[in-house]
Motif scaffolding. Structure first.
Motif, PDB file in Angstrom:
ATOM      1  N   GLU A  17     -12.150 -25.933  49.803  1.00 41.45           N
ATOM      2  CA  GLU A  17     -12.476 -24.991  48.734  1.00 41.45           C
ATOM      3  C   GLU A  17     -12.785 -23.617  49.295  1.00 41.45           C
ATOM      4  N   ASN A  18     -12.613 -22.604  48.450  1.00 39.35           N
ATOM      5  CA  ASN A  18     -13.014 -21.229  48.788  1.00 39.35           C
ATOM      6  C   ASN A  18     -12.424 -20.756  50.112  1.00 39.35           C
ATOM      7  N   ASN A  76     -10.494 -21.781  44.137  1.00 35.75           N
ATOM      8  CA  ASN A  76     -10.825 -20.407  44.527  1.00 35.75           C
ATOM      9  C   ASN A  76     -10.134 -19.982  45.818  1.00 35.75           C
ATOM     10  N   CYS A  79     -10.177 -15.995  48.301  1.00 34.34           N
ATOM     11  CA  CYS A  79     -11.323 -15.135  47.976  1.00 34.34           C
ATOM     12  C   CYS A  79     -11.620 -14.197  49.152  1.00 34.34           C
ATOM     13  N   PHE A 102      -7.998 -22.457  40.704  1.00 32.73           N
ATOM     14  CA  PHE A 102      -7.999 -21.032  40.378  1.00 32.73           C
ATOM     15  C   PHE A 102      -7.927 -20.203  41.660  1.00 32.73           C
ATOM     16  N   PHE A 103      -7.493 -18.958  41.473  1.00 30.21           N
ATOM     17  CA  PHE A 103      -7.280 -18.048  42.602  1.00 30.21           C
ATOM     18  C   PHE A 103      -8.177 -16.825  42.452  1.00 30.21           C
ATOM     19  N   ALA A 104      -8.545 -16.248  43.585  1.00 26.68           N
ATOM     20  CA  ALA A 104      -9.271 -14.976  43.548  1.00 26.68           C
ATOM     21  C   ALA A 104      -8.337 -13.906  42.968  1.00 26.68           C
ATOM     22  N   ASP A 105      -8.915 -12.980  42.193  1.00 25.69           N
ATOM     23  CA  ASP A 105      -8.119 -12.017  41.422  1.00 25.69           C
ATOM     24  C   ASP A 105      -7.189 -11.165  42.285  1.00 25.69           C
TER      25      ASP A 105
END
Lengths: 204, 482
Positions: A17-18, A76, A79, A102-105
């Motif tokens: 993660e992350n 994520n 990030c 989900f992905f970092a913007d």
């Protein structure tokens, strides 16, 4: 940019993660002035020993990962730092899509400008796919951007969301830069009624 | 459009030159573009390939910060760059700025500094503006009530050529912090507590507006520390509505409006606040009274806890990927679950970065270390955020205080926050760092970072181990005015 067509590939399983862009490509590789040749530095600190030899237990170095074009990542992904070197390194290595919840913007935006598809799936689909990939190293997925469809190894298909404009650009091989340049009239009109807020030459 | 709008919505509306449709994102006008050496070379190449010019060089400013050494100047007054690749990258920025007419604060010049320090310092960062930079900590400028966010290099090219960006409208989140901070607890502790609460991905897709009495009582530099780390919670931008504190900070700076223009600007800036009745997409609250100094124990900024807490136990985490992540982080950090961090030996203390390198950060660190010594075996580096901060700190006698304590006084730059300029940890070393990221290898391959406030950094430097800043501040100190 080449238009993106439907493709089928085995999947590299990296469910951490992350995962931040410092892991994807450490800052010491950012002293370059072009965007090519960064694939070798992808996940450098996880991928290589201090003497530069590959770490046998890192997933990219395992035989089953060779030639795979899809990365399965944890929540994520991407990030941290805004470095576009992250998608440049992923694409340079040979990845064409990353699957996550989900992905970092900023990473997502950068990826879409480089033909790398950020594929968002629900936590349930994510969990099931992870379980399957863990037990089946040859499992494949098919990604069809036009249909926004991800075909799973169990035969099921799920739809993934994607910004319609980015999709249009990727499917037709047109870039966003050209679209912006086409807005010259609107930009000039805005500037005529909105004087510049700063004059940087004044403070230099 | 509803008559009640959030601060974010007001700034957004002012800058939309084409609204979002079902097929295309909005086109947003950018008031100020900040450029540095690392994320711009490929964008300039793109401009050349397409035969384009920079649309508004006078709304663009460049500096050198990421790959620049912070080692002392040579006898000729220049800062030597021994890394050939970095030197070539810096030279390319010089050429690009000369060719395209962009003002540049070159390495060694009197106004050079970290990109997010120089914007506010020169008075370029002002309320209601849109500000971008190829750097995720562009969120810093939101402290002034500007919509400011990091972009990739492709987008740097877009803004250079068109002064515009293609953008989807983000959601809004209010983070309300009421109450009063205890002595020894700082703005850095507020933002570390927020990120620990919402998590490193909690702000993804949002622009955060920070509100509440504890935020209102902060100085501009403290507000910058808060907004700076919005991205560490996943939010591209953080905002604080401008007020008298903001106006006083900007007044008289070189880039600020003057005379009648100033009055007109302030009247306009007073409108930049969220209307009563406007709603946010999400809301979070914190009580400043309950906050203690914060420190991170893991390998992302969301892995934080009060300084006197204990390291969490992976066995208590139900989710498999989360548990594996925590196990990996503690393994990398060499920490045992369930144990306190207080007393953990350290090798390096780093005071600097776009989070905590401004004059007020250096003043509070100097005040705390004055008359004390850095513990034997600990290396403490103090890296001012800009040449002007450095000059001011030297005029105030801060340099002597740090050097008398045994700390190194450096030239301005990103330094050990990014470890691509010669300043870095050795594998296995522990650092208490006032920077913003504790990712694996962020401060040097194999290096291990505890993120904390400048006060916690000083307390730890003096004792040689992770220490509680409240023990320093509770001692009676002689009156001191810089």
């Amino acid at each position: 940019m080449e238009p993106i067509e439907s493709f089928t590939s085995r999947v590299v399983l990296l469910p951490a993660e992350n995962v931040d862009t410092d892991q994807i490509i450490p800052a010491r590789f950012l002293k370059v002035t072009d965007k090519t040749g960064l694939g070798d530095a992808l996940f450098s600190d996880w991928r290589y020993n201090a003497d530069g030899s590959p770490k046998a237990d890192f997933v990219l170095n395992r035989p089953e990962s060779m030639g795979a074009q899809v990365l399965f990542a944890g929540d994520n992904f991407g990030c941290g730092s805004s470095r576009e070197h992250a998608p440049w390194a992923l694409v340079g290595y040979g990845f064409r899509a990353v699957i996550s919840t989900f992905f970092a913007d900023i990473f997502r935006n950068n990826s879409l400008k480089n033909g790398l598809l950020p594929i968002t799936v629900s936590p349930d689909v994510h969990q099931a796919l992870q379980a399957r990939l863990k037990n089946d190293l040859d499992a494949e997925v098919t990604i069809d951007l036009a249909e926004q469809a991800l075909s799973l190894p169990d035969g099921g298909t799920v739809e993934f969301p994607i910004d319609p404009f980015a999709k249009h650009c990727l499917l037709n091989g047109v870039d966003q830069f050209a679209f912006l340049l086409g807005e010259e009239d609107a930009i000039r009109e805005y500037e005529e009624t909105h004087p510049p807020r700063v004059q940087t030459s004044k403070v230099a | 459009m509803s008559s009640s709008r959030t601060l974010f919505q007001k700034i957004w509306d002012r800058h939309v030159i084409r609204p979002e449709t079902s097929e295309t994102p909005a086109i947003l006008y950018i008031d100020l573009h900040l450029v540095h050496e690392v994320t711009s070379p490929q964008a300039f190449t793109e401009l050349r390939t397409r035969g384009l010019t920079v649309r508004s060089p006078d709304q663009t400013i460049a500096t050198m910060d990421h790959s620049t050494p912070t080692t002392p100047r040579g006898p000729d007054g220049r800062i030597p760059v021994s890394d050939a690749q970095a030197a070539a990258q810096l030279q390319q920025l010089v050429q690009n700025c000369a060719e395209f007419g962009i003002p540049l604060f070159e390495l060694g010049s009197e106004k050079q500094g970290i990109v997010h320090v120089i914007g506010p310092e020169r008075g370029l960062t002002q309320p209601g503006m849109t500000i971008v930079c190829g750097d995720s900590h562009t969120s810093t400028h939101g402290a002034f009530g500007a919509l400011a966010f990091g972009i990739g290099t492709s987008e740097v090219g877009h803004v250079l050529a068109t002064q515009c960006l293609i953008q989807n409208r983000p959601k809004t989140m209010e983070i309300r912090v009421d109450g009063e901070l205890h002595p020894g607890v700082t703005a850095k502790d507020i933002i570390l507590a927020i990120i620990a609460q919402i998590g490193i991905g909690g702000g993804t897709g949002y622009v955060i507006e920070y509100t509440g009495s504890a935020i209102r009582s902060l100085s501009m530099e403290e507000r910058m520390t808060i907004c700076n780390m919005s991205i560490e919670g996943g939010a591209r931008a953080g905002l604080i509505a401008p007020d008298e504190t903001t106006f006083e900070y900007i007044r008289g700076r070189p880039g600020a409006p003057a005379g009648k223009e100033w009055d007109r600007a302030v009247a306009d800036w007073r409108e930049l606040k969220t209307d009563e009745g406007a709603t946010y997409d999400a809301a979070v609250t914190l009580n400043a009274d309950e906050l203690r100094p914060m420190i991170t124990y893991g390998t992302n900024p969301g892995m934080g806890m009060p300084i006197d807490g204990t390291v969490p136990n992976p066995a208590d985490v139900a989710d498999e990927n989360q548990r594996t992540g925590l196990e990996r982080a503690l393994g990398y950090m060499g920490l045992a679950a369930g144990k306190p961090l207080l007393g953990n030996p350290i090798d390096v203390v780093f005071i600097g970065s776009c989070t905590n390198s401004r004059i007020s950060d250096l003043r509070s660190a100097a005040q705390a270390i004055r008359g004390r010594k850095v513990a034997p075996g600990v290396r403490m580096m103090v890296v001012p955020g800009s040449q002007l901060v450095k000059k001011q700190a030297e005029a105030e006698g801060l340099r002597e205080i740090f050097e008398a304590a045994g700390a190194e006084w450096r030239e301005a730059g990103c330094s050990m926050c990014i470890a691509m300029n010669g300043d870095q940890l050795a594998p296995g070393e522990y650092a208490v760092s006032t920077s913003n990221r504790n990712f694996e290898g962020r401060q040097g391959k194999g290096g291990r970072t505890f993120l904390a406030s400048p006060l916690t950094a000083v307390a730890s430097a003096v004792k040689g181990c992770v220490s509680d800043a409240r023990e320093l501040t509770e001692e009676v100190r002689p009156t001191w005015n810089p």
